[in-house]
Design a protein around this motif. Structure first.
Motif, PDB file in Angstrom:
ATOM      1  N   SER A   1       0.824  -1.214   0.000  1.00  0.00           N
ATOM      2  CA  SER A   1       0.000   0.000   0.000  1.00  0.00           C
ATOM      3  C   SER A   1       0.857   1.263   0.000  1.00  0.00           C
ATOM      4  CB  SER A   1      -0.923  -0.006   1.205  1.00  0.00           C
ATOM      5  OG  SER A   1      -0.155  -0.111   2.395  1.00  0.00           O
ATOM      6  N   PHE A   2       2.122   1.143   0.380  1.00  0.00           N
ATOM      7  CA  PHE A   2       3.053   2.281   0.424  1.00  0.00           C
ATOM      8  C   PHE A   2       4.449   1.731   0.224  1.00  0.00           C
ATOM      9  CE2 PHE A   2       5.939   4.951   2.997  1.00  0.00           C
ATOM     10  CZ  PHE A   2       5.776   6.148   2.320  1.00  0.00           C
ATOM     11  N   PHE A   3       5.291   2.478  -0.511  1.00  0.00           N
ATOM     12  CA  PHE A   3       6.656   2.011  -0.753  1.00  0.00           C
ATOM     13  C   PHE A   3       7.570   3.222  -0.871  1.00  0.00           C
ATOM     14  CE2 PHE A   3      10.185  -0.079  -2.855  1.00  0.00           C
ATOM     15  CZ  PHE A   3      10.177  -1.334  -2.263  1.00  0.00           C
ATOM     16  N   ALA A   4       8.679   3.210  -0.132  1.00  0.00           N
ATOM     17  CA  ALA A   4       9.641   4.309  -0.195  1.00  0.00           C
ATOM     18  C   ALA A   4      11.049   3.745  -0.045  1.00  0.00           C
ATOM     19  CB  ALA A   4       9.369   5.335   0.895  1.00  0.00           C
ATOM     20  N   ILE A   5      11.979   4.347  -0.803  1.00  0.00           N
ATOM     21  CA  ILE A   5      13.386   3.947  -0.742  1.00  0.00           C
ATOM     22  C   ILE A   5      14.205   5.185  -0.411  1.00  0.00           C
ATOM     23  CG2 ILE A   5      15.342   3.015  -2.033  1.00  0.00           C
ATOM     24  CD1 ILE A   5      13.295   1.719  -3.925  1.00  0.00           C
ATOM     25  N   PHE A   6      14.993   5.105   0.653  1.00  0.00           N
ATOM     26  CA  PHE A   6      15.918   6.173   1.031  1.00  0.00           C
ATOM     27  C   PHE A   6      17.316   5.587   1.010  1.00  0.00           C
ATOM     28  CE2 PHE A   6      11.911   7.056   3.133  1.00  0.00           C
ATOM     29  CZ  PHE A   6      11.681   8.362   2.738  1.00  0.00           C
ATOM     30  N   SER A   7      18.267   6.301   0.412  1.00  0.00           N
ATOM     31  CA  SER A   7      19.626   5.763   0.328  1.00  0.00           C
ATOM     32  C   SER A   7      20.656   6.858   0.526  1.00  0.00           C
ATOM     33  CB  SER A   7      19.839   5.089  -1.023  1.00  0.00           C
ATOM     34  OG  SER A   7      19.646   6.009  -2.070  1.00  0.00           O
ATOM     35  N   SER A   8      21.825   6.441   0.998  1.00  0.00           N
ATOM     36  CA  SER A   8      22.943   7.358   1.179  1.00  0.00           C
ATOM     37  C   SER A   8      24.208   6.639   0.766  1.00  0.00           C
ATOM     38  CB  SER A   8      23.053   7.783   2.645  1.00  0.00           C
ATOM     39  OG  SER A   8      24.205   8.573   2.833  1.00  0.00           O
ATOM     40  N   PRO A   9      24.912   7.089  -0.237  1.00  0.00           N
ATOM     41  CA  PRO A   9      24.574   8.174  -1.153  1.00  0.00           C
ATOM     42  C   PRO A   9      23.423   7.747  -2.068  1.00  0.00           C
ATOM     43  CG  PRO A   9      26.519   7.036  -1.933  1.00  0.00           C
ATOM     44  CD  PRO A   9      26.165   6.430  -0.593  1.00  0.00           C
ATOM     45  N   LYS A  10      22.960   8.682  -2.915  1.00  0.00           N
ATOM     46  CA  LYS A  10      21.828   8.405  -3.794  1.00  0.00           C
ATOM     47  C   LYS A  10      22.148   7.203  -4.677  1.00  0.00           C
ATOM     48  CE  LYS A  10      17.971   9.292  -6.062  1.00  0.00           C
ATOM     49  NZ  LYS A  10      16.771   8.697  -5.609  1.00  0.00           N
ATOM     50  N   ILE A  11      21.294   6.190  -4.596  1.00  0.00           N
ATOM     51  CA  ILE A  11      21.442   4.984  -5.408  1.00  0.00           C
ATOM     52  C   ILE A  11      20.220   4.892  -6.300  1.00  0.00           C
ATOM     53  CG2 ILE A  11      21.622   2.471  -5.352  1.00  0.00           C
ATOM     54  CD1 ILE A  11      22.873   2.725  -2.584  1.00  0.00           C
ATOM     55  N   SER A  12      20.440   4.752  -7.594  1.00  0.00           N
ATOM     56  CA  SER A  12      19.309   4.651  -8.518  1.00  0.00           C
ATOM     57  C   SER A  12      18.674   3.268  -8.400  1.00  0.00           C
ATOM     58  CB  SER A  12      19.771   4.903  -9.953  1.00  0.00           C
ATOM     59  OG  SER A  12      20.571   3.834 -10.392  1.00  0.00           O
ATOM     60  N   LEU A  13      17.461   3.162  -8.888  1.00  0.00           N
ATOM     61  CA  LEU A  13      16.753   1.895  -8.856  1.00  0.00           C
ATOM     62  C   LEU A  13      17.509   0.843  -9.675  1.00  0.00           C
ATOM     63  CD1 LEU A  13      14.238   0.857  -7.498  1.00  0.00           C
ATOM     64  CD2 LEU A  13      12.947   1.420  -9.530  1.00  0.00           C
ATOM     65  N   SER A  14      18.162   1.265 -10.759  1.00  0.00           N
ATOM     66  CA  SER A  14      18.951   0.327 -11.577  1.00  0.00           C
ATOM     67  C   SER A  14      20.094  -0.272 -10.774  1.00  0.00           C
ATOM     68  CB  SER A  14      19.557   1.013 -12.793  1.00  0.00           C
ATOM     69  OG  SER A  14      18.750   1.994 -13.309  1.00  0.00           O
ATOM     70  N   GLU A  15      20.700   0.518  -9.888  1.00  0.00           N
ATOM     71  CA  GLU A  15      21.788   0.004  -9.054  1.00  0.00           C
ATOM     72  C   GLU A  15      21.255  -0.932  -7.968  1.00  0.00           C
ATOM     73  OE1 GLU A  15      25.166   3.370  -8.863  1.00  0.00           O
ATOM     74  OE2 GLU A  15      23.156   4.053  -8.246  1.00  0.00           O
ATOM     75  N   ILE A  16      20.062  -0.647  -7.465  1.00  0.00           N
ATOM     76  CA  ILE A  16      19.462  -1.523  -6.460  1.00  0.00           C
ATOM     77  C   ILE A  16      19.121  -2.873  -7.074  1.00  0.00           C
ATOM     78  CG2 ILE A  16      17.468  -1.822  -4.924  1.00  0.00           C
ATOM     79  CD1 ILE A  16      17.563   1.173  -4.410  1.00  0.00           C
ATOM     80  N   PHE A  17      18.727  -2.877  -8.371  1.00  0.00           N
ATOM     81  CA  PHE A  17      18.432  -4.140  -9.053  1.00  0.00           C
ATOM     82  C   PHE A  17      19.642  -5.077  -9.050  1.00  0.00           C
ATOM     83  CE2 PHE A  17      15.055  -1.850 -11.633  1.00  0.00           C
ATOM     84  CZ  PHE A  17      14.010  -2.459 -10.966  1.00  0.00           C
ATOM     85  N   LEU A  18      20.843  -4.528  -8.963  1.00  0.00           N
ATOM     86  CA  LEU A  18      22.067  -5.334  -9.011  1.00  0.00           C
ATOM     87  C   LEU A  18      22.433  -5.948  -7.657  1.00  0.00           C
ATOM     88  CD1 LEU A  18      24.197  -2.962 -11.265  1.00  0.00           C
ATOM     89  CD2 LEU A  18      22.929  -5.009 -11.957  1.00  0.00           C
ATOM     90  N   ILE A  19      21.681  -5.630  -6.610  1.00  0.00           N
ATOM     91  CA  ILE A  19      21.973  -6.174  -5.273  1.00  0.00           C
ATOM     92  C   ILE A  19      20.923  -7.247  -4.974  1.00  0.00           C
ATOM     93  CG2 ILE A  19      22.318  -5.624  -2.844  1.00  0.00           C
ATOM     94  CD1 ILE A  19      22.717  -2.674  -3.735  1.00  0.00           C
ATOM     95  N   PRO A  20      21.248  -8.526  -5.207  1.00  0.00           N
ATOM     96  CA  PRO A  20      20.238  -9.584  -5.051  1.00  0.00           C
ATOM     97  C   PRO A  20      19.717  -9.730  -3.626  1.00  0.00           C
ATOM     98  CG  PRO A  20      22.413 -10.526  -5.467  1.00  0.00           C
ATOM     99  CD  PRO A  20      22.537  -9.036  -5.622  1.00  0.00           C
TER     100      PRO A  20
END
Length: 188
Positions: free
Chosen positions: A48-67
């Motif tokens: 129902s809700f989804f949020a991603i906070f990262s430090s430093p800024k990580i794009s969604l494409s980079e998150i896809f690479l972390i299984p």
């Protein structure tokens, strides 16, 4: 909500807020001949809700690479068109966010975040990931309970559970207010 903490200087931090999974409908406009029609797709197990906070800024494409992260969260599990449309629909409602945590002093991070008003009541799972060189080195989970109280919550429950009665109440109120306004602003 205030997010703050400490991390190793070379590490990355990803914090994911994920609301309760519910059934949802995805509407899409499709042009058939001369007409535009709404095509509905029934979906299940959508947060129902989804949020991603990262430090430093990580794009969604980079998150896809972390299984270690993508396997645990359906909305970021892959690049499928359906998941993109779901993220876009949630973002249009203000229920999907991707933001950067602010670095305060080397290894300290901070972020102020306002929870949207239209967020459904329920439990939100918060997952903290610490990442070193593309590998998850630690995971921590917390829960945040969103409760709504007052007359707006009662009206929202009435709308979802007994919609006929809700519409009946609206019609009665509109008739009463129109009669009152006619009495007050009547010409003599």
């Amino acid at each position: 909500i205030m997010l703050f903490g400490q991390k190793n200087e070379d590490d990355e931090v990803i914090i994911i807020f994920e609301g309760e999974k519910k059934n949802a409908r995805l509407f899409r406009k499709i042009k058939e001949d001369f007409f535009w029609i709404n095509k509905t797709k029934e979906l299940s197990e959508i947060p129902s809700f989804f949020a991603i906070f990262s430090s430093p800024k990580i794009s969604l494409s980079e998150i896809f690479l972390i299984p270690g992260i993508t396997k645990k969260h359906y909305l970021i599990s892959n690049y499928r068109q359906e998941l993109y449309e779901i993220r876009t629909a949630l973002q249009n409602k203000g229920l999907y966010h991707e933001e950067e945590l602010e670095n305060v002093d080397g290894n300290l991070f901070l972020k102020k975040f306002k929870i949207p008003d239209n967020i459904p009541a329920g439990n939100i799972e918060i997952t903290f990931y610490e990442i070193e060189e593309g590998e998850v080195i630690s995971v921590s989970k917390k829960n945040l309970l969103i409760e709504k109280r007052g007359i707006t919550n009662k009206l929202e429950l009435l709308l979802t559970q007994q919609s006929f009665f809700y519409v009946f109440i609206l019609i009665i109120f509109s008739i009463i207010f129109s009669l009152l306004s006619n009495l007050i602003f009547r010409k003599k």
